[in-house]
Design a protein around this motif. Sequence first.
Motif, mmCIF file in Angstrom:
data_model
loop_
_atom_site.group_PDB
_atom_site.id
_atom_site.type_symbol
_atom_site.label_atom_id
_atom_site.label_comp_id
_atom_site.label_asym_id
_atom_site.label_seq_id
_atom_site.Cartn_x
_atom_site.Cartn_y
_atom_site.Cartn_z
ATOM 1 N N LYS B 89 0.844 -1.198 0.000
ATOM 2 C CA LYS B 89 0.000 0.000 0.000
ATOM 3 C C LYS B 89 0.885 1.257 0.000
ATOM 4 O O LYS B 89 0.627 2.218 -0.720
ATOM 5 C CB LYS B 89 -0.893 -0.039 1.255
ATOM 6 C CG LYS B 89 -1.980 0.993 1.267
ATOM 7 C CD LYS B 89 -3.003 0.735 2.370
ATOM 8 C CE LYS B 89 -4.018 1.860 2.362
ATOM 9 N NZ LYS B 89 -5.103 1.665 3.323
ATOM 10 N N TYR B 90 1.939 1.194 0.803
ATOM 11 C CA TYR B 90 2.859 2.336 0.889
ATOM 12 C C TYR B 90 3.630 2.545 -0.421
ATOM 13 O O TYR B 90 3.686 3.657 -0.938
ATOM 14 C CB TYR B 90 3.816 2.128 2.072
ATOM 15 C CG TYR B 90 5.080 2.938 1.985
ATOM 16 C CD1 TYR B 90 5.043 4.321 2.074
ATOM 17 C CD2 TYR B 90 6.309 2.312 1.793
ATOM 18 C CE1 TYR B 90 6.202 5.073 1.961
ATOM 19 C CE2 TYR B 90 7.479 3.057 1.686
ATOM 20 C CZ TYR B 90 7.422 4.434 1.765
ATOM 21 O OH TYR B 90 8.567 5.171 1.655
ATOM 22 N N THR B 91 4.213 1.473 -0.967
ATOM 23 C CA THR B 91 5.030 1.654 -2.171
ATOM 24 C C THR B 91 4.173 2.140 -3.342
ATOM 25 O O THR B 91 4.625 2.907 -4.183
ATOM 26 C CB THR B 91 5.789 0.367 -2.569
ATOM 27 O OG1 THR B 91 4.884 -0.725 -2.580
ATOM 28 C CG2 THR B 91 6.918 0.078 -1.618
ATOM 29 N N LYS B 92 2.909 1.732 -3.349
ATOM 30 C CA LYS B 92 2.006 2.214 -4.397
ATOM 31 C C LYS B 92 1.824 3.732 -4.263
ATOM 32 O O LYS B 92 1.872 4.463 -5.249
ATOM 33 C CB LYS B 92 0.663 1.491 -4.266
ATOM 34 C CG LYS B 92 -0.269 1.768 -5.419
ATOM 35 C CD LYS B 92 -1.559 0.990 -5.272
ATOM 36 C CE LYS B 92 -2.547 1.443 -6.339
ATOM 37 N NZ LYS B 92 -3.906 1.044 -6.015
ATOM 38 N N GLN B 93 1.651 4.185 -3.022
ATOM 39 C CA GLN B 93 1.530 5.637 -2.797
ATOM 40 C C GLN B 93 2.757 6.391 -3.296
ATOM 41 O O GLN B 93 2.656 7.525 -3.770
ATOM 42 C CB GLN B 93 1.397 5.916 -1.298
ATOM 43 C CG GLN B 93 -0.012 5.868 -0.751
ATOM 44 C CD GLN B 93 -0.010 6.359 0.687
ATOM 45 O OE1 GLN B 93 0.621 5.753 1.555
ATOM 46 N NE2 GLN B 93 -0.705 7.443 0.963
ATOM 47 N N MET B 94 3.926 5.745 -3.179
ATOM 48 C CA MET B 94 5.160 6.412 -3.580
ATOM 49 C C MET B 94 5.373 6.361 -5.090
ATOM 50 O O MET B 94 6.369 6.865 -5.601
ATOM 51 C CB MET B 94 6.375 5.791 -2.874
ATOM 52 C CG MET B 94 6.372 5.919 -1.364
ATOM 53 S SD MET B 94 5.988 7.567 -0.747
ATOM 54 C CE MET B 94 7.466 8.482 -1.167
ATOM 55 N N GLY B 95 4.467 5.712 -5.790
ATOM 56 C CA GLY B 95 4.557 5.704 -7.246
ATOM 57 C C GLY B 95 5.242 4.479 -7.829
ATOM 58 O O GLY B 95 5.578 4.451 -9.005
ATOM 59 N N LEU B 96 5.439 3.453 -7.015
ATOM 60 C CA LEU B 96 6.035 2.214 -7.499
ATOM 61 C C LEU B 96 4.901 1.308 -7.985
ATOM 62 O O LEU B 96 3.907 1.138 -7.278
ATOM 63 C CB LEU B 96 6.785 1.543 -6.344
ATOM 64 C CG LEU B 96 7.759 0.436 -6.681
ATOM 65 C CD1 LEU B 96 9.077 1.032 -7.163
ATOM 66 C CD2 LEU B 96 8.025 -0.431 -5.456
#
Lengths: 324, 141
Positions: B89-96
């Motif tokens: 969920k976090y890495t998706k927020q960071m654009g990964l």
Amino acid sequence: MEESKPKLKLAIYWASACGGCCVSVLDVHEKLFDVIAAADLVFWPIALDIKYKDVEGMPDKHIDLTLFNGAVRNSENEHMAKLLRAKSKILVAYGSCSHLGGIPGLANFSTKEELLRRVFIETESVINPDKVLPLPEYEVKEGILNLPEFYNDVRSLSQVTEVDYFIPGCPPQTERLLEVFTAIVTGAELPPKGSVIGADIKTQCDECIRNKSENKRIKKFYRPWEIEDDGVSCFMEQGVICMGPATRAGCGYRCIKGNAPCRGCYGPPPGVADPGAKMMSAIAGIIDEKEPEEIRRVLEDVVDPAGSFYRFSLPVSLIRRKLV
Amino acid sequence: MEFKPRIVAFLCNWCSYTGADLAGTSRMEYKANVRAIRVMCSGRIEPTFVLKAFINGADGVLVCGCHPGDCHYQEGNYRCLRRFLLLQKYTKQMGLETERLKLEWISASEGKQFAELVNSFTETITELGPCKIKETMKVLM
Ligand code: SF4
Ligand code: SF4
Ligand code: SF4
Ligand code: FES
């Protein structure tokens, strides 16, 4: 009074800051007189009319101690960071913005283009039909006008220049500043360069005043306003996200004493490379579900992991900006 | 130049690493782009490991553990699953891209499944192209 002892030359500067750190210095209240008795303020834009060129004219290492607050977001901040580094014997990154990038560092979730567009073109109260954006250089008939250059990334002070000490907090606890200041004035032995001072080496949780039980099991997380806090048990055990496990102690549990969870302004404790990674482990450790769908449901309440876990530390974290 | 993705696989010692080993000893063909890192249990894989793998140039990260109920330390793989879902969920927020980070359960006897997983994951990452994280983290301005 020892008349002979030369007074300490003290400078305080704000870069990309909210002003709170400068106010926290004023919060020493009547102790300000002790500070002034021991130190001459040679530069402090919030209080004194001393120009940049006066600082530029000082000999190197002229200032004994500079408290630098605010992050580095534009070329003016960077210039002042490097200038004050050259002019100071001790340069302290004072407050979360300077230490970790802080609240201004949240701008690293956007790019320079996105920010300029939002602020100067799209904002509801802005009228800018010609879509004029600030330029670092602009020619008028009287000559060339300059503005600081706005950078794409917000940086902490130590990402720009060498820093001697870090005093964490948004803003730092004033009492801790006085301790550090007294130590410097009295010539007490200072910790090795690069240390975090005015804070502890433990985490908030280690000595937290709230009750902790062994059996933390959470099936639902809440925003603080969604539940009635019982006032005594650990926030995490009540399902309210608290940054305590990933935060350095030393603030005197300011927020927790005010019945609010810790938001992490003192930054990660020693040995923790990334506060968010630490929080992800802490949260995963207490979720009481095993099925992927159930876990996903619980995690829906962790609405904004990036913004919550890196609220004060995005620019110095492992992934220090949104990918572009 | 042809893009050869770099893939880091964190494998638990008791099931997944043995499964990967089996794929090797049975001479099953699988893409050679994977750097395997053996950990005692998938519950040992901290979010920091995965983030550092990406920052140091991984284009995709695979996390493998024993099937639910089979972890040699009882609960390690459940802990891994919970961390993984939050990390994603976090890495998706960071654009990964979410596809760059994958969790699968591989048992000691599933050499074939491991080979297939590596091949399909490599294909996905090849289609996505190089991960931009390393480049983004390089610039500071
Ligand atoms: S650390 Fe907090 S109080 Fe200090 S300048 Fe930054 S936002 Fe303001
Ligand atoms: S999680 Fe927060 S409330 Fe709980 S012990 Fe840690 S600091 Fe205290
Ligand atoms: S409790 Fe946390 S957020 Fe509040 S002042 Fe202390 S470190 Fe900062
Ligand atoms: S030992 Fe394989 S997941 Fe725990």
